[in-house]
Each structure stands twice: as structure tokens, then as C-alpha cells.
Write an enzyme that holds these catalytic residues in place. Structure first.
Site, PDB file in Angstrom:
ATOM      1  N   ILE A  11      48.631  52.298  38.526  1.00 21.02           N
ATOM      2  CA  ILE A  11      49.583  51.370  37.910  1.00 21.02           C
ATOM      3  C   ILE A  11      50.913  52.053  37.570  1.00 21.02           C
ATOM      4  O   ILE A  11      51.989  51.534  37.889  1.00 21.02           O
ATOM      5  CB  ILE A  11      48.967  50.753  36.628  1.00 21.02           C
ATOM      6  CG1 ILE A  11      47.796  49.846  36.995  1.00 21.02           C
ATOM      7  CG2 ILE A  11      50.005  49.994  35.810  1.00 21.02           C
ATOM      8  CD1 ILE A  11      48.152  48.683  37.887  1.00 21.02           C
ATOM      9  N   THR A  81      42.319  53.212  30.019  1.00 22.09           N
ATOM     10  CA  THR A  81      41.663  52.669  28.820  1.00 22.09           C
ATOM     11  C   THR A  81      40.213  52.349  29.174  1.00 22.09           C
ATOM     12  O   THR A  81      39.840  51.188  29.320  1.00 22.09           O
ATOM     13  CB  THR A  81      42.383  51.396  28.322  1.00 22.09           C
ATOM     14  OG1 THR A  81      42.617  50.538  29.439  1.00 22.09           O
ATOM     15  CG2 THR A  81      43.690  51.716  27.646  1.00 22.09           C
ATOM     16  N   LYS A 203      45.873  38.914  28.928  1.00 21.91           N
ATOM     17  CA  LYS A 203      45.424  39.793  30.024  1.00 21.91           C
ATOM     18  C   LYS A 203      43.888  39.751  30.137  1.00 21.91           C
ATOM     19  O   LYS A 203      43.335  39.631  31.225  1.00 21.91           O
ATOM     20  CB  LYS A 203      45.909  41.233  29.764  1.00 21.91           C
ATOM     21  CG  LYS A 203      45.321  42.286  30.678  1.00 21.91           C
ATOM     22  CD  LYS A 203      45.750  42.101  32.115  1.00 21.91           C
ATOM     23  CE  LYS A 203      44.967  43.008  33.051  1.00 21.91           C
ATOM     24  NZ  LYS A 203      45.287  42.780  34.459  1.00 21.91           N
ATOM     25  N   ASN A 207      41.180  38.200  33.342  1.00 23.18           N
ATOM     26  CA  ASN A 207      40.095  38.917  34.015  1.00 23.18           C
ATOM     27  C   ASN A 207      38.724  38.360  33.633  1.00 23.18           C
ATOM     28  O   ASN A 207      37.819  38.278  34.474  1.00 23.18           O
ATOM     29  CB  ASN A 207      40.182  40.416  33.727  1.00 23.18           C
ATOM     30  CG  ASN A 207      41.183  41.094  34.654  1.00 23.18           C
ATOM     31  OD1 ASN A 207      41.740  40.455  35.538  1.00 23.18           O
ATOM     32  ND2 ASN A 207      41.414  42.375  34.451  1.00 23.18           N
ATOM     33  N   HIS A 241      36.637  18.843  45.307  1.00 28.02           N
ATOM     34  CA  HIS A 241      37.073  18.075  44.139  1.00 28.02           C
ATOM     35  C   HIS A 241      38.401  18.669  43.647  1.00 28.02           C
ATOM     36  O   HIS A 241      38.539  19.894  43.611  1.00 28.02           O
ATOM     37  CB  HIS A 241      36.000  18.172  43.043  1.00 28.02           C
ATOM     38  CG  HIS A 241      36.241  17.281  41.874  1.00 28.02           C
ATOM     39  ND1 HIS A 241      37.222  17.559  40.946  1.00 28.02           N
ATOM     40  CD2 HIS A 241      35.649  16.139  41.466  1.00 28.02           C
ATOM     41  CE1 HIS A 241      37.224  16.615  40.021  1.00 28.02           C
ATOM     42  NE2 HIS A 241      36.274  15.733  40.326  1.00 28.02           N
ATOM     43  N   GLY A 254      32.463  44.672  40.971  1.00 27.02           N
ATOM     44  CA  GLY A 254      32.780  46.080  40.764  1.00 27.02           C
ATOM     45  C   GLY A 254      34.223  46.300  40.364  1.00 27.02           C
ATOM     46  O   GLY A 254      34.930  45.375  39.960  1.00 27.02           O
ATOM     47  N   CYS A 257      38.040  46.919  36.340  1.00 23.74           N
ATOM     48  CA  CYS A 257      38.735  45.903  35.544  1.00 23.74           C
ATOM     49  C   CYS A 257      37.791  44.775  35.141  1.00 23.74           C
ATOM     50  O   CYS A 257      37.483  44.619  33.961  1.00 23.74           O
ATOM     51  CB  CYS A 257      39.923  45.378  36.330  1.00 23.74           C
ATOM     52  SG  CYS A 257      41.060  46.704  36.779  1.00 23.74           S
ATOM     53  N   ARG A 320      34.623  52.809  41.899  1.00 27.63           N
ATOM     54  CA  ARG A 320      34.173  52.633  40.509  1.00 27.63           C
ATOM     55  C   ARG A 320      33.368  51.339  40.355  1.00 27.63           C
ATOM     56  O   ARG A 320      33.786  50.281  40.827  1.00 27.63           O
ATOM     57  CB  ARG A 320      35.386  52.652  39.559  1.00 27.63           C
ATOM     58  CG  ARG A 320      35.921  54.059  39.377  1.00 27.63           C
ATOM     59  CD  ARG A 320      37.144  54.080  38.528  1.00 27.63           C
ATOM     60  NE  ARG A 320      38.310  53.597  39.251  1.00 27.63           N
ATOM     61  CZ  ARG A 320      39.547  53.598  38.753  1.00 27.63           C
ATOM     62  NH1 ARG A 320      39.767  54.027  37.533  1.00 27.63           N
ATOM     63  NH2 ARG A 320      40.564  53.176  39.476  1.00 27.63           N
TER      64      ARG A 320
END
Ligand SMILES: NC(=O)C1=CN([C@@H]2O[C@H](COP(=O)(O)OP(=O)(O)OC[C@H]3O[C@@H](n4cnc5c(N)ncnc54)[C@H](O)[C@@H]3O)[C@@H](O)[C@H]2O)C=CC1
Ligand SMILES: CC(=O)N[C@@H]1[C@@H](OP(=O)(O)OP(=O)(O)OC[C@H]2O[C@@H](n3ccc(=O)[nH]c3=O)[C@H](O)[C@@H]2O)O[C@H](C(=O)O)[C@@H](O)[C@@H]1O
Length: 426
Positions: A11, A81, A203, A207, A241, A254, A257, A320
Site C-alpha cells: 500500500i 496492522t 473501511k 470488507n 433479481h 484468504g 484483509c 497469506r
């Protein structure tokens, strides 16, 4: 404007490059010497071709790599984080360390922006007090706020430049100062949240929504099986629909995030039952796929299984929380394998891993031909372009038994069944 970016990973490097490409001078700082040395040599560790070119161009321009953070108009924090499973909370040590690095550099009217994904309240209650120890009060003497990054791995540059950005300052002046910076780079719309905590919350909302939606698709897959219904056909029909949009079931969720960020909600709330249940549903999927392998083979004892894809999703190299690796771990674990062996024998299952996108010194990766040669079953776990054209004739000539487990429904069932395959889906 002068910007100092803390953290030059996926990032931070993309963000630093975005600002350089739009006329800003950026100092990039990373605590990892190896990362800095590679960047100083102009060799970013980036595997998305478009992103690599984008970063290299920035390094040829106004992106300077520094061995220490420097004073700048804007300090952008893009550090990891992770979730500390033992403590049951986000590990904010990198955010705190970055804040301590920023503290001595601050001058009146500088602005600090956190981009890392964090539990709601982090900017105001963790970052702000550390910065205040500089003698400059956030919200009064300096600006402070939160701007989440939302770009999708695999489509980084396009999303970096075109997604809407949400921003929230700890006060109106901070919000205005952050808007001034992000208004200078191409994005979709700038969406102003009432405060930093709301921006942090949003945020996680995004997710967790995706995770819950996928958990719903996975629940439908398990339910549909009980009714003899093809779940993908059912979802395709249901999605006609105008107000229904269900995602795709698969071998698990996976990355670092979706399996992690929803857990941040629980930090200061006991009302996260739905989000927690979705996590459990998605976490169960690798075990379910392992069960399908055992069922198709009758036993796992002395069997060899090729796992095609250890990246967490198609066309990325990140492993990861990879569903493919988790399926491999479950199948090769003598204890769980024993439970999964239909005839009760001990399952000395041999696992072979193949992934054209991943290079890893810790994984023994094999070529496709070597992984399939003489194996009893193959499990297709990442939707890489390289797997799209797998030829049932070639795969059949290599495999010992014609068993293909395809939880992502990448293969054309009719064509594989015509070649004598048992194609097992979810
Ligand atoms: N990778 C993704 O797709 C997305 C990640 N995020 C969030 O962005 C944040 C960063 O993620 P990534 O870039 O993927 O992580 P990463 O692991 O690729 O990079 C983080 C970098 O920060 C460096 N670092 C650690 N502490 C530092 C410090 N105090 N000062 C300077 N550098 C420091 C590390 O050495 C590493 O190079 C995380 O909060 C993540 O959840 C948000 C959206 C998308
Ligand atoms: C809301 C949203 O779309 N968030 C994105 C997400 O990126 P990430 O690569 O983790 O998301 P992803 O493509 O959904 O993949 C996550 C996992 O979910 C699985 N998956 C995905 C879609 C689907 O229908 N079914 C499914 O099983 C994938 O195979 C993968 O294992 O998380 C990123 C992040 O926050 O770091 C964020 O920037 C991205 O925009």
C-alpha cells in the site's frame, strides 16, 4: 507538497507513487533495510506488472528513499496492522512506532494521515495522544485524520486511481487539509466522513460486507448439496433479481484483509455475532474441501494429492491465509487425516504444491507436470489464468486417478466428464 510515507509495502509504495505521479515530492521510509536497499537500487518487490512500472517510474522521479523519516507537510502512515489471535485484538505496535517516529518531526500545521486498516477509534485514541506528546495538539496545532485504502490486489493501479476515497479528520480543519491533499490526485469522488472514527468504521464495513456475502454463498453451497441443487446455477438465477447480488462460493476466504479486518469490529463491541458467524463459515471451507477429496478417493491412505494454487486468489502471488495451503495442511496432518480416512487407516497423504505465481523458499513448489505426475487427485484452489486452459486429456494422462476437485468451478464439467473425470465441485 512534501509528503513522507511511512511503510513501503504494497500500500505505501503504491500510495507514494500515486503522489509522485501527480506532482508531489515524496520521501519514503521503511524500517526494513532490505526493502529500502531494493528500492534504492530501483528494484521494487512488486509482482503486478502495471504496478511495478508505476513504482519504477516514481523511483526514477521524485520518490526518494530515506533511512529515516523526515519532516514534511503531510506524514502518511501505511504500516501493517496484523491481528493478534492470542490477545484477540489488533496489533497496533507498528502504528504506534510510526507515530513515535513522526512526533519529533512535527511542525505547526503539518498533517498526519493514517491509511492502515485499524479498529474504529484508533486515530483519535491511539495515534492522537502519541502525537500530542510533541507539544503540538492534534486538531489545534496539527491536522490528523484517517483515509482508508481500498485498492484490489491484482488491479492495483486502476483502483488506486479510480476508487472513491473516504476521508475523516478529527476536526473540520484536519478534514479540509486532508481533502486538499487527496484532491490533487485522480480518484473517484472524495467522500467526507463526519470524523476519523466513522472513516475507520466504513473501511471495516466494506470488507466485512464482502466476507459476509461470501459466507452466505458458501452456506448456500453446503445447503444446496443437501437438496441436490447446483448452487452456482441457483445463485445465477437468484442474482437476476434487481436487489440480489450474491458472490461466489469457494474453497475459503484468504488474504490478509477479509479474514482479518472483520475481527477488528469486536474490539469494542459485543454485537458482532453475524460477522463472527461469517468468519466461521468461511474458515470451515478448506476443511469441507478436504472432506470432498477424502470422499472422492475413498481413503487418503497412501494417496497423493496435487494442490494447484497456493496464492490466496487468482493471479496474485500472496499466500497469506491461503485456502490451498490450509487444505494441504489439513490433508497432510496425520490427526485430521485419520478422521477423514473413510476406511479408518492412517492417512500418510503426500501433498504436492504447484503455483505459477508464487516463489517461496519455504514451500516446495513443483511444476504442473511434476505435481500431477502419478497423483491420485488434483484440487484447483486459485483461479490463475494459467489454469483456465487446463486440458483434461493432458491432466488425465498424468494423474493416476481421474479425480479433479474444482471448488471454484473453473473447469467445464461436461468436457472433463467426457474425458472420464470425476469432477467434484462445491
Ligand atoms: N494489501 C492490501 O491489499 C491492503 C492493505 N491495507 C492495509 O494497509 C496496511 C499496510 O498493508 P500492506 O502495505 O499490505 O503491508 P506490507 O506488509 O506489504 O507493508 C508494510 C511495510 O511497513 C513497514 N513498516 C513496519 N513498521 C514501520 C514503521 N514504523 N515505519 C515505517 N515502515 C514500517 C514494513 O517493513 C513493511 O515493508 C495494513 O493496515 C493493511 O491492512 C488496506 C487496503 C488494501
Ligand atoms: C471490499 C473489497 O472488495 N475489499 C478488497 C479486499 O481485497 P482482497 O484481495 O482481500 O479481496 P477478494 O478479491 O474478495 O479476495 C478475498 C478472498 O475471498 C475469496 N472470494 C472472493 C470473491 C468471491 O466471490 N468468493 C470468494 O471466495 C477470494 O478467492 C479470496 O480468497 O480487501 C482489500 C483490503 O482491504 O486490503 C481491499 O482494498 C479490496 O478492495
Amino acid at each position: 507538497m512534501e509528503i513522507c510515507v511511512h511503510g513501503l509495502g504494497y500500500i505505501g509504495l503504491a500510495t507514494a507513487s500515486l503522489f509522485v505521479h501527480n506532482g508531489h515530492k515524496v520521501i519514503g521510509y521503511d524500517t526494513d533495510d532490505r526493502v529500502r536497499r531494493r528500492l534504492e537500487r530501483g528494484e521494487p518487490e512488486v509482482t503486478e506488472e502495471e504496478l511495478e512500472t508505476y513504482v519504477r517510474d516514481a523511483l526514477d522521479g521524485e520518490l526518494t528513499i530515506s533511512s529515516h523519516p523526515e519532516a514534511a507537510d503531510y506524514q502518511l502512515i501505511c504500516v501493517p496492522t496484523p491481528y493478534d489471535r492470542d490477545a484477540g485484538r489488533a496489533d497496533l505496535q507498528y502504528v504506534e512506532a510510526a507515530a513515535r517516529n513522526v512526533r519529533p518531526l512535527l511542525r505547526a500545521d503539518d498533517v498526519v494521515v493514517l491509511e492502515s486498516t485499524v479498529p474504529p477509534g484508533t486515530t483519535a485514541t491511539v495515534l492522537s495522544p502519541i502525537l500530542a506528546e510533541s507539544g503540538l495538539e492534534p486538531g489545534t496545532d496539527i491536522g490528523l485524520g484517517y483515509v482508508p485504502e481500498t485498492m484490489l490486489p491484482g488491479n492495483a493501479v486502476t483502483e488506486l486511481q479510480s476508487n472513491d476515497r473516504i476521508l475523516g479528520g478529527i476536526d473540520a480543519d484536519s478534514t479540509a487539509a486532508i481533502e486538499e491533499l487527496y484532491g490533487t490526485v485522480p480518484t473517484g469522488d472524495l467522500r467526507v466522513a463526519p470524523d476519523a472514527t466513522t472513516a475507520e468504521f466504513v473501511k471495516l464495513v466494506q470488507n466485512a460486507f464482502r466476507d459476509v456475502n461470501i459466507a452466505y454463498a458458501n452456506t448456500l453451497a453446503l445447503t444446496a448439496r443437501d437438496y441436490g441443487v447446483d448452487v452456482r446455477e441457483a445463485i445465477r438465477l437468484a442474482n437476476n433479481h434487481p436487489r440480489v447480488d450474491i458472490l461466489r462460493p469457494g474453497p475459503g476466504v484468504g488474504g490478509h484483509c477479509l479474514p482479518v479486518d472483520p475481527l477488528f469490529f469486536a474490539e469494542r463491541s459485543d454485537e458482532t455475532q453475524l460477522v463472527d458467524a461469517a468468519r466461521r463459515v468461511n474458515d470451515r471451507m478448506p476443511g469441507y474441501v478436504a472432506d470432498l477429496v477424502a470422499e472422492a478417493l475413498g481413503t487418503l491412505e497412501d494417496k497423493t494429492v496435487a494442490i494447484l494454487g497456493v496464492a490466496y486468489k487468482g493471479n496474485v502471488d500472496d499466500t497469506r491465509n491461503s485456502p490451498g495451503l490450509e487444505i494441504a495442511r489439513i490433508l497432510s496432518d496425520p490427526e485430521t487425516a485419520e478422521l477423514r480416512v473413510a476406511d479408518g487407516g492412517m492417512g500418510a497423504t503426500e501433498i504436492r504444491l504447484c503455483d505459477p505465481h508464487v516463489t517461496s523458499p519455504t514451500l516446495e513448489l513443483e511444476s504442473l507436470a511434476d505435481a500431477l505426475d502419478g497423483a491420485d487427485a488434483a484440487v484447483l484452489t486459485s483461479a490463475h489464468d494459467e489454469f483456465a486452459d487446463l486440458d483434461p486429456r493432458r491432466v488425465g494422462s498424468l494423474l493416476g486417478e481421474r479425480v479433479m476437485v474444482d471448488p471454484l468451478a473453473l473447469m467445464d464439467a461436461d468436457s472433463w466428464e467426457q474425458h472420464g473425470f470425476e469432477l467434484v465441485g462445491i
